[in-house]
Enzyme design. Structure first.
Site, mmCIF file in Angstrom:
data_model
loop_
_atom_site.group_PDB
_atom_site.id
_atom_site.type_symbol
_atom_site.label_atom_id
_atom_site.label_comp_id
_atom_site.label_asym_id
_atom_site.label_seq_id
_atom_site.Cartn_x
_atom_site.Cartn_y
_atom_site.Cartn_z
ATOM 1 N N GLN A 1 -45.006 26.193 -28.455
ATOM 2 C CA GLN A 1 -45.821 24.968 -27.916
ATOM 3 C C GLN A 1 -46.117 23.808 -28.769
ATOM 4 O O GLN A 1 -46.193 22.740 -28.225
ATOM 5 C CB GLN A 1 -46.826 25.597 -27.134
ATOM 6 C CG GLN A 1 -46.572 26.432 -26.038
ATOM 7 C CD GLN A 1 -45.675 25.874 -24.684
ATOM 8 O OE1 GLN A 1 -46.072 24.665 -24.784
ATOM 9 N NE2 GLN A 1 -45.341 26.748 -23.925
ATOM 10 N N GLY B 1 -36.238 31.218 -27.354
ATOM 11 C CA GLY B 1 -37.314 31.678 -28.063
ATOM 12 C C GLY B 1 -37.806 33.061 -27.929
ATOM 13 O O GLY B 1 -38.428 33.539 -29.001
ATOM 14 N N THR B 2 -37.606 33.712 -26.811
ATOM 15 C CA THR B 2 -37.874 34.907 -26.640
ATOM 16 C C THR B 2 -36.957 36.065 -27.447
ATOM 17 O O THR B 2 -37.789 36.934 -28.147
ATOM 18 C CB THR B 2 -37.639 35.399 -24.961
ATOM 19 O OG1 THR B 2 -38.567 34.575 -24.149
ATOM 20 C CG2 THR B 2 -37.773 37.104 -24.818
ATOM 21 N N CYS C 1 -52.437 35.634 -7.589
ATOM 22 C CA CYS C 1 -51.944 35.376 -6.272
ATOM 23 C C CYS C 1 -50.710 34.277 -6.297
ATOM 24 O O CYS C 1 -50.671 33.346 -5.526
ATOM 25 C CB CYS C 1 -53.104 34.835 -5.470
ATOM 26 S SG CYS C 1 -54.211 33.792 -6.347
ATOM 27 N N SER D 1 -38.579 27.291 -29.572
ATOM 28 C CA SER D 1 -37.638 27.287 -28.451
ATOM 29 C C SER D 1 -37.336 26.066 -28.121
ATOM 30 O O SER D 1 -38.113 25.252 -27.554
ATOM 31 C CB SER D 1 -38.349 28.084 -27.097
ATOM 32 O OG SER D 1 -37.316 28.126 -26.099
ATOM 33 N N ALA D 2 -36.025 25.532 -27.767
ATOM 34 C CA ALA D 2 -35.562 24.318 -27.840
ATOM 35 C C ALA D 2 -35.871 23.479 -26.516
ATOM 36 O O ALA D 2 -36.194 22.219 -26.627
ATOM 37 C CB ALA D 2 -34.047 24.135 -27.967
ATOM 38 N N HIS D 3 -35.899 24.247 -25.506
ATOM 39 C CA HIS D 3 -36.081 23.672 -24.172
ATOM 40 C C HIS D 3 -37.754 23.250 -23.897
ATOM 41 O O HIS D 3 -37.846 22.556 -22.885
ATOM 42 C CB HIS D 3 -35.617 24.475 -22.886
ATOM 43 C CG HIS D 3 -36.577 25.821 -22.710
ATOM 44 N ND1 HIS D 3 -37.396 25.796 -21.634
ATOM 45 C CD2 HIS D 3 -36.644 26.793 -23.503
ATOM 46 C CE1 HIS D 3 -38.076 27.008 -21.618
ATOM 47 N NE2 HIS D 3 -37.639 27.681 -22.709
#
Lengths: 474, 474
Positions: A177, A69-70, A320, A194-196
């Site tokens: 998403q 997807g990136t 953090c 993005s498939a995952h």
């Protein structure tokens, strides 16, 4: 052991696994070759493209498979900007896009382009009119996610697409998403996913470029996937991705309703069960399975570990945590508390019992983390019951009332949430109307000090470098 | 059914399949996450990196997994050029590199860089001294493949690496074709490879950047894989890639010797079995499993189909195949015949009987293809026996002897191998010493007309645009 990090990655869907195994024997050859092994691979690739295009709602020749997807976002943004170079070099993005979009925007700026970030409200939502107003004659491309990956808030994509269409600006939608839940509505021009995120394998993304959209594939050239994804792809993974997208869509509406109710339960119960919590994101216009909240006086990484020990896998946008140095840009854009941040994202099939178990475990996990920090007893009832006396308190610089010099707390060199805890400890030492000066060089303070003031009813007087000024009001 | 296109892609190795299946349950989460699923994924990724690094002969932290060998090359070249921008903007490549390297070189030129191509000899081999001589003070990077993907010729990588080390220029080695057989020798600086060439899955490449090599990852930024491969990867595929690389290395020496003997047999027998064939590439310094030859008066795509019907899957670098419009740049750089080109690349485990069956089937396949073309009877004994009379001969423009106007053949608009066939048909019509003028706009003619002259003993007088001049000598 409940895994509540679905928005990060999902286990392989059974249909994906089945399709993957079936394609291993047929899908290893180069689909560009003329021999029978190549032709067989080509047939698989064509069928996967048709299935994915049907799920997206586009033509098969508009859809390219990318290696993530990136990559789909990077290529989509670079290609659309290059294709529209004559129109101008302005890129409009929302302030809460995925980091892949913002990194592409930074690369555009480094190449001399101009980037305009459209702000969001406290719920993380873009105002469609504001998005439309950001479009100008020299805007080459606009990017808007279908829903936010950290807080789940849905964006007004269809309305934004109308503004874009009127302005003649292509709209790229990051649908990573939401694509599992349904098609993206409206007249968008480009789409990435993005498939995952829907139970397909890693290493498979989708890039859709509508016919008629000017698009110039980034260099170096490559003949595969319409020039939009160089290199020999993992065809069995692509087959599995397409098959599982179709599969998850079948039960999507019912499962979305079920998960939505579970998330509503978390949203309602967490503030009742844990003191000093801010649940963030739009309560209604949101993804069915995502909820995010932040816990005052809590170290995000310590809370992740406490929940992990209790058997729950979640993620955090706090600064953090070991993999980030700055608080999530999404929380920053929303202006909400970032410390002790927890994102819960439920995979399809999550049992109600697992959510109940999480709600039971959370208060104790937060209590443990607070007990390890010097949380002021007066500030947190829950923490106070277990809290120990401060080992080393802040060094007061003076009792700052309206006429006296302000009290100064030096928290430099201390990471979140310690500066806010040290601020909370001394606020009672000045009279109402008096001022506390906090010195803090942790980046999260910029977000968490004003958020704390708002939660506690004090007045945030602003910051100058690493110097924060707060006036006691209650 | 024998598959002889191993240099294109191999079926999944049994070890790769086993590793893939084992990793599906453990390797789906984001290895950057802190929860147990993320940590499990991280362990798998770390173990795969160590195994791959051991096979390559580098440190694990020098090795990044990319989404393909092509991506590894694109990123390696762009990153090394950017990292060495102060040294200069000159890129040295051999003329026979993989198209991914040459495409990256074109992109560098488009960005204002300079590219120098080092030529090869007729066997497709770079001269190491010549490669060294191409290095200059402003050379930012040099690229040399370990072995050629089309003709199998090994390159003098270790010697080239010495020249590069002396000149202070990093050498990037494209090891895609050879890594299965062993480590790349010498002091190279960067290395790229591709898992589906050794029986790993598609969609997995390796990029190695030695410590100390200046490297600036291409934008947009991404935190994964040392910034060298953006996006969420297919971890089970990476695990399978690393496991299978280790597995194929175990029997590599013995299998290489066995395949080498089979290829020697093909190299010796093909010219005996088929008239007018040129076997190309270095006969000794070569990959164990690759052999390439070209058949005069043969349409490469038709021959692929004829062999496919006979049960053999091979590939071709001819221009007359549907997926290319120009003859392979490798054959062009070697200056050898391109028409009727066939690459045979044997997978590990290829049976001697399958090679014998191929040698039995090949002559008939070539004969069939020639029979469909108007191959001149006097030119090809094998073709003549089956050849039919020309349906439409060339239109002779005159009998060109030393003093007379040359005979002209107009083959414009005809694709290879027709122009050469029409040239062969009329050469006997001019006296020895006479000239034939061939008009041909097919790009392959530039390679095949001089190659035909050399094979037939005629004199190639050169070309001017689409006009070729040939003097009959025998």
């Amino acid at each position: 052991m409940p895994y509540f990090d679905a928005a990060s990655s999902l286990p392989l869907h059974p249909v994906a696994r089945q399709a993957l195994l079936a394609a291993l024997d047929e899908g290893w050859a180069d689909p560009a070759r003329l021999h029978r092994e190549g032709r067989r691979a080509r047939l698989l690739l064509d069928a996967a493209r048709e299935a994915a295009a049907e799920a997206v709602g586009c033509r098969p020749d508009e859809l390219s498979f990318t290696s993530s997807g990136t990559r789909a976002l990077h290529t989509g943004i670079a290609g659309a900007l290059a294709g529209r170079r004559r129109a101008g070099r302005r890129l409009v993005v929302s302030a809460v896009e995925h980091s892949a979009v913002l990194h592409a925007a930074r690369a555009h700026e480094a190449n001399g382009g101009v980037v305009e970030e459209v702000p969001v409200d406290r719920a993380g939502r873009v105002d469609a009119d504001g998005f439309g107003a950001a479009l100008r004659g020299d805007t080459a491309l606009a990017c808007l996610q279908s829903a936010n990956h950290e807080v789940g808030t849905e964006q007004p994509v269809a309305e934004a697409a109308e503004f874009c269409a009127e302005a003649g600006v292509p709209l790229l939608v990051d649908a990573a998403q939401s694509l599992a839940w349904g098609r993206v509505p409206g007249r968008w021009s480009l789409l990435a996913a993005s498939a995952h995120k829907w139970g397909g394998p890693g290493g498979v993304g989708l890039l859709v470029v509508r016919k008629g959209v000017r698009f110039s594939p980034p260099q170096p050239a490559d003949e595969r996937e319409s020039g939009r994804s160089p290199g020999f792809a993992d065809l069995p993974a692509i087959v599995a991705a397409a098959a599982s997208l179709r599969a998850v869509r079948e039960g999507a509406a019912a499962e979305a309703a079920r998960l939505r109710a579970l998330v509503d339960r978390i949203r309602a119960r967490v503030p009742e069960l844990v003191p000093d919590v801010e649940v963030v994101g739009d309560p209604v216009r949101r993804l069915p399975h995502v909820v995010t909240f932040s816990c005052l006086y809590v170290d995000g990484e310590a809370l992740l570990h406490a929940l992990d020990r209790a058997g729950f896998s979640v993620s955090s946008g706090s600064s953090c945590t070991s993999d980030t140095l700055a608080p999530s840009h999404v929380l920053r854009a929303m202006g909400v508390l970032s410390e002790g941040n927890v994102r819960v994202s439920l995979p399809p099939g999550t049992a109600r019992e697992d959510v109940d178990a999480f709600l039971e475990a959370l208060p104790e996990a937060v209590r443990q983390v607070r007990a390890h920090l010097d949380v002021p007893a007066a500030e947190s009832g829950a923490a106070a019951r277990a809290g120990s006396a401060p080992e080393s308190g802040p060094a007061p610089g003076g009792r700052g009332d309206a006429g006296a010099p302000p009290l100064t707390v030096d928290s430099r060199g201390k990471r979140c949430p310690v500066p806010v805890i040290e601020l909370a400890k001394v606020i009672g030492e000045v009279p109402v109307g008096g001022t506390v000066v906090l010195l803090a060089d942790d980046e999260a303070a910029r977000l968490d000090v004003p958020a704390w003031c708002e939660m506690r009813g004090h007045e945030y007087l602003g910051a100058d470098g690493h110097t924060y000024r707060v006036r006691r009001r209650v």
